[in-house]
Design a protein around this motif. Sequence first.
Motif, PDB file in Angstrom:
ATOM      1  N   LYS A 183      60.656 -13.089 -63.406  1.00 53.64           N
ATOM      2  CA  LYS A 183      60.468 -12.648 -62.070  1.00 53.64           C
ATOM      3  C   LYS A 183      61.835 -12.450 -61.307  1.00 53.64           C
ATOM      4  O   LYS A 183      61.875 -11.379 -60.563  1.00 53.64           O
ATOM      5  N   ILE A 184      62.811 -13.307 -61.461  1.00 56.38           N
ATOM      6  CA  ILE A 184      63.855 -12.786 -60.707  1.00 56.38           C
ATOM      7  C   ILE A 184      64.476 -11.515 -61.267  1.00 56.38           C
ATOM      8  O   ILE A 184      65.099 -10.804 -60.480  1.00 56.38           O
ATOM      9  N   LEU A 185      64.762 -11.242 -62.693  1.00 57.78           N
ATOM     10  CA  LEU A 185      64.940  -9.825 -63.235  1.00 57.78           C
ATOM     11  C   LEU A 185      64.297  -8.787 -62.645  1.00 57.78           C
ATOM     12  O   LEU A 185      64.786  -7.871 -62.090  1.00 57.78           O
ATOM     13  N   ARG A 186      62.910  -9.034 -62.665  1.00 59.30           N
ATOM     14  CA  ARG A 186      62.072  -7.890 -61.994  1.00 59.30           C
ATOM     15  C   ARG A 186      62.272  -7.465 -60.571  1.00 59.30           C
ATOM     16  O   ARG A 186      62.332  -6.362 -60.221  1.00 59.30           O
ATOM     17  N   SER A 187      62.451  -8.624 -59.810  1.00 55.41           N
ATOM     18  CA  SER A 187      62.966  -8.446 -58.264  1.00 55.41           C
ATOM     19  C   SER A 187      64.361  -7.730 -58.261  1.00 55.41           C
ATOM     20  O   SER A 187      64.488  -6.821 -57.251  1.00 55.41           O
ATOM     21  N   LEU A 188      65.160  -8.046 -59.068  1.00 54.66           N
ATOM     22  CA  LEU A 188      66.651  -7.493 -58.755  1.00 54.66           C
ATOM     23  C   LEU A 188      66.366  -5.764 -59.019  1.00 54.66           C
ATOM     24  O   LEU A 188      67.403  -5.134 -58.631  1.00 54.66           O
ATOM     25  N   VAL A 189      65.619  -5.427 -60.146  1.00 54.20           N
ATOM     26  CA  VAL A 189      65.385  -3.959 -60.138  1.00 54.20           C
ATOM     27  C   VAL A 189      64.111  -3.561 -59.897  1.00 54.20           C
ATOM     28  O   VAL A 189      63.891  -2.247 -59.928  1.00 54.20           O
ATOM     29  N   GLU A 190      63.223  -4.197 -58.830  1.00 54.07           N
ATOM     30  CA  GLU A 190      62.284  -3.798 -58.027  1.00 54.07           C
ATOM     31  C   GLU A 190      61.295  -3.137 -59.128  1.00 54.07           C
ATOM     32  O   GLU A 190      60.661  -2.181 -58.998  1.00 54.07           O
ATOM     33  N   ASP A 191      61.147  -4.008 -60.476  1.00 55.31           N
ATOM     34  CA  ASP A 191      60.331  -3.438 -61.481  1.00 55.31           C
ATOM     35  C   ASP A 191      60.517  -2.297 -62.079  1.00 55.31           C
ATOM     36  O   ASP A 191      59.680  -1.919 -63.066  1.00 55.31           O
ATOM     37  N   ASN A 192      61.759  -1.593 -61.931  1.00 53.06           N
ATOM     38  CA  ASN A 192      62.124  -0.326 -62.878  1.00 53.06           C
ATOM     39  C   ASN A 192      63.140  -0.955 -63.822  1.00 53.06           C
ATOM     40  O   ASN A 192      64.308  -1.218 -63.516  1.00 53.06           O
ATOM     41  N   LEU A 193      62.404  -1.279 -65.179  1.00 52.86           N
ATOM     42  CA  LEU A 193      63.180  -2.010 -66.240  1.00 52.86           C
ATOM     43  C   LEU A 193      64.387  -0.938 -66.606  1.00 52.86           C
ATOM     44  O   LEU A 193      65.221  -1.659 -67.298  1.00 52.86           O
ATOM     45  N   GLU A 194      64.337   0.275 -66.404  1.00 55.52           N
ATOM     46  CA  GLU A 194      65.427   1.084 -66.728  1.00 55.52           C
ATOM     47  C   GLU A 194      66.717   0.864 -66.140  1.00 55.52           C
ATOM     48  O   GLU A 194      67.714   1.151 -66.532  1.00 55.52           O
ATOM     49  N   LEU A 195      66.572   0.304 -64.871  1.00 50.46           N
ATOM     50  CA  LEU A 195      67.795  -0.088 -64.157  1.00 50.46           C
ATOM     51  C   LEU A 195      68.557  -1.387 -64.635  1.00 50.46           C
ATOM     52  O   LEU A 195      69.672  -1.694 -64.019  1.00 50.46           O
ATOM     53  N   LEU A 196      67.995  -2.066 -65.690  1.00 50.99           N
ATOM     54  CA  LEU A 196      68.551  -3.533 -65.840  1.00 50.99           C
ATOM     55  C   LEU A 196      69.823  -3.086 -66.658  1.00 50.99           C
ATOM     56  O   LEU A 196      70.223  -2.127 -67.306  1.00 50.99           O
ATOM     57  N   THR A 197      70.955  -3.941 -66.429  1.00 53.24           N
ATOM     58  CA  THR A 197      72.261  -3.673 -66.899  1.00 53.24           C
ATOM     59  C   THR A 197      72.676  -5.328 -67.510  1.00 53.24           C
ATOM     60  O   THR A 197      72.162  -6.259 -66.927  1.00 53.24           O
ATOM     61  N   GLY A 198      73.895  -5.574 -68.064  1.00 55.12           N
ATOM     62  CA  GLY A 198      74.327  -6.740 -68.639  1.00 55.12           C
ATOM     63  C   GLY A 198      74.480  -7.682 -67.188  1.00 55.12           C
ATOM     64  O   GLY A 198      74.342  -8.704 -67.242  1.00 55.12           O
ATOM     65  N   GLN A 199      75.152  -6.712 -66.246  1.00 55.53           N
ATOM     66  CA  GLN A 199      75.710  -7.558 -65.078  1.00 55.53           C
ATOM     67  C   GLN A 199      74.401  -8.118 -64.264  1.00 55.53           C
ATOM     68  O   GLN A 199      74.703  -9.243 -63.770  1.00 55.53           O
ATOM     69  N   LEU A 200      73.418  -7.334 -64.285  1.00 61.30           N
ATOM     70  CA  LEU A 200      72.093  -7.842 -63.473  1.00 61.30           C
ATOM     71  C   LEU A 200      71.441  -8.973 -64.289  1.00 61.30           C
ATOM     72  O   LEU A 200      71.050 -10.073 -63.620  1.00 61.30           O
ATOM     73  N   ILE A 201      71.634  -9.137 -65.830  1.00 55.95           N
ATOM     74  CA  ILE A 201      71.082 -10.149 -66.547  1.00 55.95           C
ATOM     75  C   ILE A 201      72.001 -11.326 -66.096  1.00 55.95           C
ATOM     76  O   ILE A 201      71.441 -12.386 -66.077  1.00 55.95           O
ATOM     77  N   SER A 202      73.416 -11.315 -65.969  1.00 54.17           N
ATOM     78  CA  SER A 202      74.110 -12.434 -65.684  1.00 54.17           C
ATOM     79  C   SER A 202      73.854 -13.200 -64.477  1.00 54.17           C
ATOM     80  O   SER A 202      73.733 -14.087 -63.957  1.00 54.17           O
ATOM     81  N   GLN A 203      73.673 -12.010 -63.375  1.00 54.66           N
ATOM     82  CA  GLN A 203      73.340 -12.313 -61.943  1.00 54.66           C
ATOM     83  C   GLN A 203      71.834 -13.128 -62.236  1.00 54.66           C
ATOM     84  O   GLN A 203      71.799 -14.375 -61.492  1.00 54.66           O
ATOM     85  N   ALA A 204      70.957 -12.658 -62.843  1.00 56.32           N
ATOM     86  CA  ALA A 204      69.503 -13.234 -62.819  1.00 56.32           C
ATOM     87  C   ALA A 204      69.579 -14.714 -63.285  1.00 56.32           C
ATOM     88  O   ALA A 204      69.034 -15.774 -63.179  1.00 56.32           O
ATOM     89  N   ALA A 205      70.747 -14.851 -64.600  1.00 56.55           N
ATOM     90  CA  ALA A 205      70.614 -16.212 -65.433  1.00 56.55           C
ATOM     91  C   ALA A 205      71.383 -16.995 -64.297  1.00 56.55           C
ATOM     92  O   ALA A 205      71.102 -18.396 -64.442  1.00 56.55           O
ATOM     93  N   ALA A 206      72.446 -16.688 -63.734  1.00 54.17           N
ATOM     94  CA  ALA A 206      72.964 -17.733 -62.713  1.00 54.17           C
ATOM     95  C   ALA A 206      71.844 -18.199 -61.824  1.00 54.17           C
ATOM     96  O   ALA A 206      71.871 -19.424 -61.082  1.00 54.17           O
ATOM     97  N   ALA A 207      70.663 -17.304 -61.241  1.00 52.16           N
ATOM     98  CA  ALA A 207      69.763 -17.715 -60.292  1.00 52.16           C
ATOM     99  C   ALA A 207      68.723 -18.419 -61.135  1.00 52.16           C
ATOM    100  O   ALA A 207      67.627 -18.868 -60.447  1.00 52.16           O
ATOM    101  N   GLY A 208      68.867 -18.724 -62.594  1.00 46.57           N
ATOM    102  CA  GLY A 208      67.819 -19.615 -63.207  1.00 46.57           C
ATOM    103  C   GLY A 208      66.813 -18.675 -63.880  1.00 46.57           C
ATOM    104  O   GLY A 208      65.711 -19.311 -64.443  1.00 46.57           O
ATOM    105  N   ASP A 209      66.932 -17.235 -64.051  1.00 44.28           N
ATOM    106  CA  ASP A 209      65.922 -16.677 -64.916  1.00 44.28           C
ATOM    107  C   ASP A 209      65.620 -16.999 -66.073  1.00 44.28           C
ATOM    108  O   ASP A 209      66.674 -17.059 -66.944  1.00 44.28           O
TER     109      ASP A 209
END
Length: 319
Positions: A206-232
């Motif tokens: 859910k946190i990952l999806r919200s960070l990219v507003e459900d556009n999975l093509e926008l996912l990056t390593g940096q966003l994954i780190s951000q989502a992990a820190a938030a508990g995704d």
Amino acid sequence: MTSILALDFGGTKLAAATVNIGSREWLRYERRLSPAIANANTDIEIMRSLIHSLLQDTQPAAIGVSFGGPVDATTGTVRLSHHVPGWENIPLQELLEQEFGVPAAVDNDANVAALGEHRFGAGQGYDSLFYITVSTGVGGGWILNGQPWRGTGGMAGEIGHIVVDPAGPVCLCGKRGCVERLASGPYMAQNTREALTAQPKLWEGKILRSLVEDNLELLTGQLISQAAAAGDDLAVEVLRKSAWALGTGIGNIANLVNPQLFILGGSVTKAGNQWWEILRQVARETALPEVDFEIISAALADDAPLWGAVALAELRLAN
């Protein structure tokens, strides 16, 4: 002619800088993103414009070049780029020497960054170190007995293509479960996209999806780190696998060559404390208890290849 021109041909960016010999401050510095549909010609043209902007009709004493791909450092010939087409067997050193009339030296970005950290950064005062860059790809560069060590064909240090999971996903090199296939930023993003697409209920993300507003093509390593820190949950798992893969590779290399120091740079190393903790723990568990080593962050950050290019040019002038 008391200045050095340093060039960095990265996978996604191009950077150039000038520095006076013996100085630790850039005279001028410019960087540009490589276009989305880049090739060798577009990269060379962009770099040429950066160079002329920096030099402004002056001439450096020498040119040092960091290149993101395999290089024959004895001739300064680029063998290929894994990320930009058209670089196959380009005599970059010869082209630069002909155009600018001064000595030039070209090497792989990880080798150059290792030289930069040893000469100007976190590796000062150490005789043996292994520098690892973890970003678009995963590469490594050696300093042994105070000198760069490239191996017989210049291919030493390819930690990214050590296999740590033989049943793992296929890497661009054709093998399964390489360190790069699990630890690099683009592959972390790809692994996350595939998990979210294939198993949306198992990995809600859910946190990952919200960070990219459900556009999975926008996912990056940096966003994954951000989502992990938030508990995704999914982000935490992808990050854990990245740190595990690299830690396993480092532990094996520590057993094999026993360097004093591992220096880590690149965008993925900014993933946060959790990534570093897992990495160090796995490396320590993989290595023999009697094998001593440190794992630290690069001091020169994204400028390690450029400062290494300065050191490379200075070596060229000295020889």
